[in-house]
Design an enzyme around this catalytic site. Sequence first.
Site, PDB file in Angstrom:
ATOM      1  N   CYS A   1      50.245  80.127  45.006  1.00 59.42           N
ATOM      2  CA  CYS A   1      51.333  79.436  44.325  1.00 59.42           C
ATOM      3  C   CYS A   1      52.500  80.413  44.225  1.00 59.42           C
ATOM      4  O   CYS A   1      52.356  81.595  44.491  1.00 59.42           O
ATOM      5  CB  CYS A   1      50.902  79.014  42.934  1.00 59.42           C
ATOM      6  SG  CYS A   1      49.386  78.043  42.958  1.00 59.42           S
TER       7      CYS A   1
ATOM      8  N   ARG B   1      54.766  79.020  49.722  1.00 61.82           N
ATOM      9  CA  ARG B   1      53.531  79.468  49.077  1.00 61.82           C
ATOM     10  C   ARG B   1      52.665  78.294  48.624  1.00 61.82           C
ATOM     11  O   ARG B   1      51.516  78.485  48.229  1.00 61.82           O
ATOM     12  CB  ARG B   1      53.861  80.327  47.860  1.00 61.82           C
ATOM     13  CG  ARG B   1      54.678  81.554  48.188  1.00 61.82           C
ATOM     14  CD  ARG B   1      54.972  82.345  46.949  1.00 61.82           C
ATOM     15  NE  ARG B   1      53.828  83.103  46.526  1.00 61.82           N
ATOM     16  CZ  ARG B   1      53.575  84.359  46.857  1.00 61.82           C
ATOM     17  NH1 ARG B   1      54.421  85.014  47.606  1.00 61.82           N
ATOM     18  NH2 ARG B   1      52.505  84.976  46.433  1.00 61.82           N
TER      19      ARG B   1
ATOM     20  N   TRP C   1      49.908  75.444  45.062  1.00 62.17           N
ATOM     21  CA  TRP C   1      48.939  75.114  46.108  1.00 62.17           C
ATOM     22  C   TRP C   1      47.627  74.910  45.366  1.00 62.17           C
ATOM     23  O   TRP C   1      47.072  75.836  44.771  1.00 62.17           O
ATOM     24  CB  TRP C   1      48.806  76.240  47.122  1.00 62.17           C
ATOM     25  CG  TRP C   1      47.907  75.873  48.269  1.00 62.17           C
ATOM     26  CD1 TRP C   1      48.218  75.078  49.332  1.00 62.17           C
ATOM     27  CD2 TRP C   1      46.544  76.275  48.455  1.00 62.17           C
ATOM     28  NE1 TRP C   1      47.134  74.959  50.173  1.00 62.17           N
ATOM     29  CE2 TRP C   1      46.092  75.682  49.660  1.00 62.17           C
ATOM     30  CE3 TRP C   1      45.666  77.066  47.739  1.00 62.17           C
ATOM     31  CZ2 TRP C   1      44.809  75.860  50.153  1.00 62.17           C
ATOM     32  CZ3 TRP C   1      44.374  77.248  48.233  1.00 62.17           C
ATOM     33  CH2 TRP C   1      43.961  76.657  49.430  1.00 62.17           C
TER      34      TRP C   1
ATOM     35  N   GLY D   1      46.839  82.365  41.393  1.00 60.42           N
ATOM     36  CA  GLY D   1      45.553  83.061  41.541  1.00 60.42           C
ATOM     37  C   GLY D   1      44.434  82.137  41.113  1.00 60.42           C
ATOM     38  O   GLY D   1      44.594  80.921  41.083  1.00 60.42           O
TER      39      GLY D   1
ATOM     40  N   LYS E   1      47.503  76.323  66.263  1.00 63.38           N
ATOM     41  CA  LYS E   1      48.867  75.819  66.027  1.00 63.38           C
ATOM     42  C   LYS E   1      48.875  74.288  66.072  1.00 63.38           C
ATOM     43  O   LYS E   1      49.479  73.639  65.235  1.00 63.38           O
ATOM     44  CB  LYS E   1      49.851  76.349  67.085  1.00 63.38           C
ATOM     45  CG  LYS E   1      50.239  77.793  66.998  1.00 63.38           C
ATOM     46  CD  LYS E   1      51.218  78.125  65.905  1.00 63.38           C
ATOM     47  CE  LYS E   1      50.513  78.585  64.674  1.00 63.38           C
ATOM     48  NZ  LYS E   1      50.173  79.989  64.563  1.00 63.38           N
TER      49      LYS E   1
ATOM     50  N   GLU F   1      47.058  72.695  62.985  1.00 65.91           N
ATOM     51  CA  GLU F   1      47.657  72.824  61.662  1.00 65.91           C
ATOM     52  C   GLU F   1      48.946  72.038  61.491  1.00 65.91           C
ATOM     53  O   GLU F   1      49.245  71.611  60.380  1.00 65.91           O
ATOM     54  CB  GLU F   1      47.835  74.288  61.253  1.00 65.91           C
ATOM     55  CG  GLU F   1      48.845  75.067  62.034  1.00 65.91           C
ATOM     56  CD  GLU F   1      48.963  76.506  61.533  1.00 65.91           C
ATOM     57  OE1 GLU F   1      48.710  76.765  60.360  1.00 65.91           O
ATOM     58  OE2 GLU F   1      49.333  77.381  62.338  1.00 65.91           O
TER      59      GLU F   1
ATOM     60  N   HIS G   1      28.820  76.165  79.422  1.00 63.32           N
ATOM     61  CA  HIS G   1      27.661  76.370  78.543  1.00 63.32           C
ATOM     62  C   HIS G   1      27.623  75.352  77.410  1.00 63.32           C
ATOM     63  O   HIS G   1      26.973  75.588  76.400  1.00 63.32           O
ATOM     64  CB  HIS G   1      27.655  77.802  78.008  1.00 63.32           C
ATOM     65  CG  HIS G   1      27.567  78.814  79.103  1.00 63.32           C
ATOM     66  ND1 HIS G   1      26.413  79.022  79.824  1.00 63.32           N
ATOM     67  CD2 HIS G   1      28.511  79.624  79.650  1.00 63.32           C
ATOM     68  CE1 HIS G   1      26.645  79.941  80.758  1.00 63.32           C
ATOM     69  NE2 HIS G   1      27.909  80.319  80.672  1.00 63.32           N
TER      70      HIS G   1
ATOM     71  N   LYS H   1      51.558  79.134  52.947  1.00 58.79           N
ATOM     72  CA  LYS H   1      51.794  80.275  53.827  1.00 58.79           C
ATOM     73  C   LYS H   1      51.005  81.505  53.408  1.00 58.79           C
ATOM     74  O   LYS H   1      50.445  82.200  54.237  1.00 58.79           O
ATOM     75  CB  LYS H   1      53.286  80.590  53.831  1.00 58.79           C
ATOM     76  CG  LYS H   1      53.645  81.736  54.726  1.00 58.79           C
ATOM     77  CD  LYS H   1      54.438  81.271  55.899  1.00 58.79           C
ATOM     78  CE  LYS H   1      54.610  82.334  56.946  1.00 58.79           C
ATOM     79  NZ  LYS H   1      53.912  81.999  58.196  1.00 58.79           N
TER      80      LYS H   1
HETATM   81  C1  F6R Z   1      48.454  80.041  61.114  1.00 63.09           C
HETATM   82  C2  F6R Z   1      48.701  80.903  59.981  1.00 63.09           C
HETATM   83  C3  F6R Z   1      47.545  81.436  59.226  1.00 63.09           C
HETATM   84  C4  F6R Z   1      47.778  82.914  58.863  1.00 63.09           C
HETATM   85  C5  F6R Z   1      46.639  83.424  57.970  1.00 63.09           C
HETATM   86  C6  F6R Z   1      46.772  84.896  57.655  1.00 63.09           C
HETATM   87  O1  F6R Z   1      49.634  79.631  61.722  1.00 63.09           O
HETATM   88  O2  F6R Z   1      49.824  81.162  59.640  1.00 63.09           O
HETATM   89  O3  F6R Z   1      46.360  81.283  59.943  1.00 63.09           O
HETATM   90  O4  F6R Z   1      47.856  83.658  60.041  1.00 63.09           O
HETATM   91  O5  F6R Z   1      46.628  82.701  56.778  1.00 63.09           O
HETATM   92  O6  F6R Z   1      47.923  85.166  56.935  1.00 63.09           O
HETATM   93  P1  F6R Z   1      48.528  86.630  56.876  1.00 63.09           P
HETATM   94  O7  F6R Z   1      48.903  86.996  58.259  1.00 63.09           O
HETATM   95  O8  F6R Z   1      49.703  86.520  55.961  1.00 63.09           O
HETATM   96  O9  F6R Z   1      47.457  87.524  56.328  1.00 63.09           O
END
Ligand code: F6R
Length: 607
Positions: free
Chosen positions: A2, A27, A74, A99, A483, A486, A502, A602
Amino acid sequence: MCGIIGIVGKDAVADRLVDGLKRMEYRGYDSAGVCTIESGQLVRRRAPGKLANLVAELSGNPAPGNIGIAHTRWATHGAPTAENAHPHATGEVALVHNGIIENFKTLRDELVADGHTLESETDSEVVAHLVSREIENGASPQDAVKSVLPRLRGAFALAIAFRQHPGMLIGARLGSPLVVGYGEGEMFLGSDALALAPLTQKIAYLDEGDWVVIDQAAATIYDSENNRVEREVTTSGASAAAVEKGNYRHYMQKEIFEQPTVVAQTLSSYVHQADETVALPQIDFDLSAINRVTIVACGTSYYAGMVAKYWFEQFARVPVDIDFASEFRYREPVLEDGGLSLFISQSGETADTLAALRYCKEHGQTIGVVVNVPTSSMAREADLLLPTHAGPEIGVASTKAFTCQLAVLAALAAHMAVKKGLMSRDEEREVVKHLLEAPAALNAALDHDEDIAGMAHLIAPARDVLYLGRGPDFPLALEGALKLKEISYIHAEGYASGEMKHGPIALIDEHVPVIVLAPSGPLFEKTVSNMQEVNARGGKIVLISDEEGLAEAGEGCMATIQMPRVHPLIAPLVYAVPVQLLAYHVACAKGTDVDQPRNLAKSVTVE
Ligand code: F6R
């Protein structure tokens, strides 16, 4: 996951709080809320869904006042409803939390037994009630917070407002980030410097366990033992402008197109163009003595690590382990002395990666961190800090951070090889030459944007899509599938192309598009043979290759995407572009929310 913000201001704060939330919507965007204090009352406004809903609520029902806190959520505990939206409040206290409070059930039972009525399903609300109970029993805000914090297990960044104290806020952090912003006669709290960018550039980063009292004039910081401490006030580089979309339709699109520039920017810190050497930051340990590399990361960053495994093994002949942070941290991995543990993260705050980092630190490993946010928790705990210079990445799907991570990791692997005496001067020169070709090659790949947009309709109706690649392009197949999943919500899988026979080949029929990543080079023939196996079973293939590769194997494909001919070292950077663009255009064709896909956020600061 969040985002939280607090302002003790000179004038009205609601609009500025909302602006701060806008900068932190990456976030989480399940709900949003603000609480101000006006005329001795807590004024709380909350709305489920995107921030726009809170803005609409505030336009009909404003929240006046010069002090306030706000939150973008979130969801972890409880559905994304208005009742579960922060701030949580009692008659005396309002609180926002990022958190997870792991022992919230015990605390909740205790509060209920004590006559408290909790309104939400969240873990966070218990903290508001615990603090409120202390206040109602006559404690000062400071004493109330001091007695509650040690009772909380899990991770938190908190900002708390007190009805009877309209000139102060208290913040606290453990496991989740929190910064203090210093303004002119105003003070701020925020999950990150970006949130506060238009308000101030003067930022102090709280340490683990710190808590802070802010008023209009000052911040008084305490450590986990309640000792007064000073934390350095730094000038943040976060710019207000950097988070604008410019002429692009989406942040993701903008960030894809920024790649030539930011990869060049990143490389300029890792290679010396003039003397054609790989140049890493000052390292105060012996890189040649590293006998094992352990790479830990999540999601897209993990796939960057998978590519790097090939490079470390090929160049530096060092064994490499790689694992998802969420698996690594719970499997009691064996770590021998002399190892380099390498953590890759855009945000530098991903909870599992951070916990894995701390595990490795406790087990005597040298800690290397490849990170895009140089002030993040991971950056601050690194022995070897390797920043990517991608700039703020706002789109939830990671794009430019990935290619910058690859640039840094290629330079690190080459540097280790040089230090170990395994890479000659000429070979190093070659590596530098090819790395410096990457920005132009990325530009050439981006030139095919329109072609890729034109074929999105072939993929958009699919229910399942497969991506195939071999060697360092196998992680790219995984990244392409991630990609697409998501942002377009189409089920997709990445496979090592040789692995198809396989099992997964049973999935092939005319309804399952198969995207094949096959740059010309030593593995081309092998990948194309696997592609033919798919073709023979009626599979619909999209081949991504260079002119030579397409001439040799493009016939009979449903579609082709032409990439520039590049050296295998930089192929993973260049081939990231078409898989990003394909996912982007398919998502646009399907009308999904590209920058804020459902259920995601994110920065994953919860386990
Ligand atoms: C996918 C994506 C996530 C982040 C993952 C790690 O597009 O953005 O899979 O790569 O949550 O986040 P970081 O790199 O901030 O540790």
